[in-house]
Scaffold this motif. Structure first.
Motif, PDB file in Angstrom:
ATOM      1  N   MET A  27       0.845  -1.162   0.000  1.00 30.31           N
ATOM      2  CA  MET A  27       0.000   0.000   0.000  1.00 30.31           C
ATOM      3  C   MET A  27       0.896   1.233   0.000  1.00 30.31           C
ATOM      4  SD  MET A  27      -1.874   2.578   1.939  1.00 30.31           S
ATOM      5  CE  MET A  27      -1.602   2.287   3.615  1.00 30.31           C
ATOM      6  N   ALA A  28       0.565   2.156  -0.851  1.00 28.86           N
ATOM      7  CA  ALA A  28       1.244   3.450  -0.877  1.00 28.86           C
ATOM      8  C   ALA A  28       0.160   4.515  -0.946  1.00 28.86           C
ATOM      9  CB  ALA A  28       2.164   3.558  -2.076  1.00 28.86           C
ATOM     10  N   GLN A  29       0.389   5.593  -0.205  1.00 29.29           N
ATOM     11  CA  GLN A  29      -0.616   6.656  -0.117  1.00 29.29           C
ATOM     12  C   GLN A  29       0.090   7.998  -0.193  1.00 29.29           C
ATOM     13  OE1 GLN A  29      -3.480   6.122   3.072  1.00 29.29           O
ATOM     14  NE2 GLN A  29      -2.960   8.123   3.831  1.00 29.29           N
ATOM     15  N   TYR A  30      -0.526   8.942  -0.894  1.00 32.89           N
ATOM     16  CA  TYR A  30       0.076  10.266  -1.040  1.00 32.89           C
ATOM     17  C   TYR A  30      -1.021  11.325  -1.039  1.00 32.89           C
ATOM     18  CZ  TYR A  30       2.721  14.131  -3.019  1.00 32.89           C
ATOM     19  OH  TYR A  30       3.302  15.348  -3.228  1.00 32.89           O
ATOM     20  N   ARG A  31      -0.899  12.294  -0.155  1.00 29.94           N
ATOM     21  CA  ARG A  31      -1.814  13.433  -0.114  1.00 29.94           C
ATOM     22  C   ARG A  31      -1.131  14.568  -0.861  1.00 29.94           C
ATOM     23  NH1 ARG A  31      -6.039  14.194   3.302  1.00 29.94           N
ATOM     24  NH2 ARG A  31      -5.265  12.435   4.501  1.00 29.94           N
ATOM     25  N   PHE A  32      -1.697  14.972  -2.027  1.00 32.46           N
ATOM     26  CA  PHE A  32      -1.015  15.933  -2.874  1.00 32.46           C
ATOM     27  C   PHE A  32      -1.643  17.313  -2.880  1.00 32.46           C
ATOM     28  CE2 PHE A  32      -3.897  13.496  -5.508  1.00 32.46           C
ATOM     29  CZ  PHE A  32      -4.544  14.448  -6.253  1.00 32.46           C
ATOM     30  N   ALA A  33      -2.697  17.520  -2.159  1.00 31.92           N
ATOM     31  CA  ALA A  33      -3.302  18.835  -1.973  1.00 31.92           C
ATOM     32  C   ALA A  33      -4.029  18.802  -0.632  1.00 31.92           C
ATOM     33  CB  ALA A  33      -4.260  19.164  -3.108  1.00 31.92           C
ATOM     34  N   LYS A  34      -4.645  19.898  -0.270  1.00 34.94           N
ATOM     35  CA  LYS A  34      -5.309  19.949   1.034  1.00 34.94           C
ATOM     36  C   LYS A  34      -6.352  18.849   1.190  1.00 34.94           C
ATOM     37  CE  LYS A  34      -7.897  22.970   4.098  1.00 34.94           C
ATOM     38  NZ  LYS A  34      -8.547  24.252   4.270  1.00 34.94           N
ATOM     39  N   TRP A  67      -7.085  16.322  -1.447  1.00 30.56           N
ATOM     40  CA  TRP A  67      -6.945  15.222  -2.391  1.00 30.56           C
ATOM     41  C   TRP A  67      -5.952  14.181  -1.892  1.00 30.56           C
ATOM     42  CZ3 TRP A  67      -9.895  14.411  -6.597  1.00 30.56           C
ATOM     43  CH2 TRP A  67     -10.640  15.484  -7.067  1.00 30.56           C
ATOM     44  N   GLN A  68      -6.259  12.912  -2.169  1.00 33.25           N
ATOM     45  CA  GLN A  68      -5.376  11.818  -1.768  1.00 33.25           C
ATOM     46  C   GLN A  68      -5.447  10.710  -2.810  1.00 33.25           C
ATOM     47  OE1 GLN A  68      -5.750  10.490   2.319  1.00 33.25           O
ATOM     48  NE2 GLN A  68      -5.802   8.380   1.613  1.00 33.25           N
ATOM     49  N   VAL A  69      -4.315  10.097  -3.123  1.00 33.33           N
ATOM     50  CA  VAL A  69      -4.273   8.952  -4.029  1.00 33.33           C
ATOM     51  C   VAL A  69      -3.660   7.777  -3.258  1.00 33.33           C
ATOM     52  CG1 VAL A  69      -2.033   9.536  -5.057  1.00 33.33           C
ATOM     53  CG2 VAL A  69      -3.666   8.162  -6.338  1.00 33.33           C
ATOM     54  N   GLN A  70      -4.191   6.584  -3.513  1.00 33.88           N
ATOM     55  CA  GLN A  70      -3.730   5.384  -2.820  1.00 33.88           C
ATOM     56  C   GLN A  70      -3.639   4.242  -3.817  1.00 33.88           C
ATOM     57  OE1 GLN A  70      -6.116   4.441   0.581  1.00 33.88           O
ATOM     58  NE2 GLN A  70      -5.375   2.358   0.690  1.00 33.88           N
ATOM     59  N   VAL A  71      -2.573   3.426  -3.708  1.00 36.86           N
ATOM     60  CA  VAL A  71      -2.382   2.270  -4.573  1.00 36.86           C
ATOM     61  C   VAL A  71      -2.135   1.050  -3.695  1.00 36.86           C
ATOM     62  CG1 VAL A  71      -0.949   1.231  -6.367  1.00 36.86           C
ATOM     63  CG2 VAL A  71      -1.431   3.668  -6.427  1.00 36.86           C
ATOM     64  N   ASN A  72      -2.898  -0.007  -3.923  1.00 40.11           N
ATOM     65  CA  ASN A  72      -2.732  -1.274  -3.209  1.00 40.11           C
ATOM     66  C   ASN A  72      -2.326  -2.341  -4.216  1.00 40.11           C
ATOM     67  OD1 ASN A  72      -3.677  -0.154  -0.773  1.00 40.11           O
ATOM     68  ND2 ASN A  72      -5.770  -0.538  -1.366  1.00 40.11           N
ATOM     69  N   ALA A  73      -1.323  -3.135  -3.871  1.00 36.69           N
ATOM     70  CA  ALA A  73      -0.853  -4.196  -4.756  1.00 36.69           C
ATOM     71  C   ALA A  73      -0.682  -5.482  -3.954  1.00 36.69           C
ATOM     72  CB  ALA A  73       0.466  -3.802  -5.406  1.00 36.69           C
ATOM     73  N   ARG A  74      -1.083  -6.595  -4.576  1.00 34.43           N
ATOM     74  CA  ARG A  74      -0.950  -7.914  -3.948  1.00 34.43           C
ATOM     75  C   ARG A  74      -0.309  -8.874  -4.940  1.00 34.43           C
ATOM     76  NH1 ARG A  74      -6.631  -6.952  -2.803  1.00 34.43           N
ATOM     77  NH2 ARG A  74      -6.723  -5.871  -0.828  1.00 34.43           N
TER      78      ARG A  74
END
Length: 48
Positions: free
Chosen positions: A1-8, A10-17
Protein backbone atom coordinates in the motif's frame (compact mmCIF):
# COMPACT_ATOMS: atom_id res chain seq x y z
CA UNK A 1 0.00 0.00 0.00
CA UNK A 2 1.24 3.45 -0.88
CA UNK A 3 -0.62 6.66 -0.12
CA UNK A 4 0.08 10.27 -1.04
CA UNK A 5 -1.81 13.43 -0.11
CA UNK A 6 -1.01 15.93 -2.87
CA UNK A 7 -3.30 18.83 -1.97
CA UNK A 8 -5.31 19.95 1.03
CA UNK A 9 -8.25 17.64 0.26
CA UNK A 10 -6.94 15.22 -2.39
CA UNK A 11 -5.38 11.82 -1.77
CA UNK A 12 -4.27 8.95 -4.03
CA UNK A 13 -3.73 5.38 -2.82
CA UNK A 14 -2.38 2.27 -4.57
CA UNK A 15 -2.73 -1.27 -3.21
CA UNK A 16 -0.85 -4.20 -4.76
CA UNK A 17 -0.95 -7.91 -3.95
CA UNK A 18 1.20 -10.79 -5.23
CA UNK A 19 3.30 -8.56 -7.50
CA UNK A 20 5.43 -11.45 -8.73
CA UNK A 21 2.26 -13.42 -9.63
CA UNK A 22 3.58 -16.60 -7.99
CA UNK A 23 1.33 -19.63 -7.56
CA UNK A 24 0.81 -20.64 -3.94
CA UNK A 25 -1.56 -22.79 -1.93
CA UNK A 26 -3.63 -20.63 0.40
CA UNK A 27 -5.66 -23.33 2.19
CA UNK A 28 -6.08 -27.08 2.35
CA UNK A 29 -8.83 -29.07 3.98
CA UNK A 30 -10.40 -31.79 1.85
CA UNK A 31 -9.40 -29.80 -1.27
CA UNK A 32 -6.48 -27.42 -1.72
CA UNK A 33 -7.02 -23.91 -3.05
CA UNK A 34 -4.61 -21.65 -4.87
CA UNK A 35 -4.19 -18.07 -3.70
CA UNK A 36 -5.23 -15.02 -5.66
CA UNK A 37 -3.18 -13.84 -8.60
CA UNK A 38 -1.63 -10.43 -9.13
CA UNK A 39 -3.86 -7.44 -8.43
CA UNK A 40 -3.29 -3.69 -8.37
CA UNK A 41 -5.96 -1.21 -7.24
CA UNK A 42 -5.87 2.58 -7.27
CA UNK A 43 -8.10 5.01 -5.41
CA UNK A 44 -8.41 8.77 -5.78
CA UNK A 45 -10.38 10.57 -3.09
CA UNK A 46 -11.45 14.10 -2.22
CA UNK A 47 -12.58 15.11 1.28
CA UNK A 48 -15.24 17.82 1.46
Amino acid sequence: MAQYRFAKNWQVQVNARNLTDKDYVSACSFYCYYGAGRSVEANLSYKW
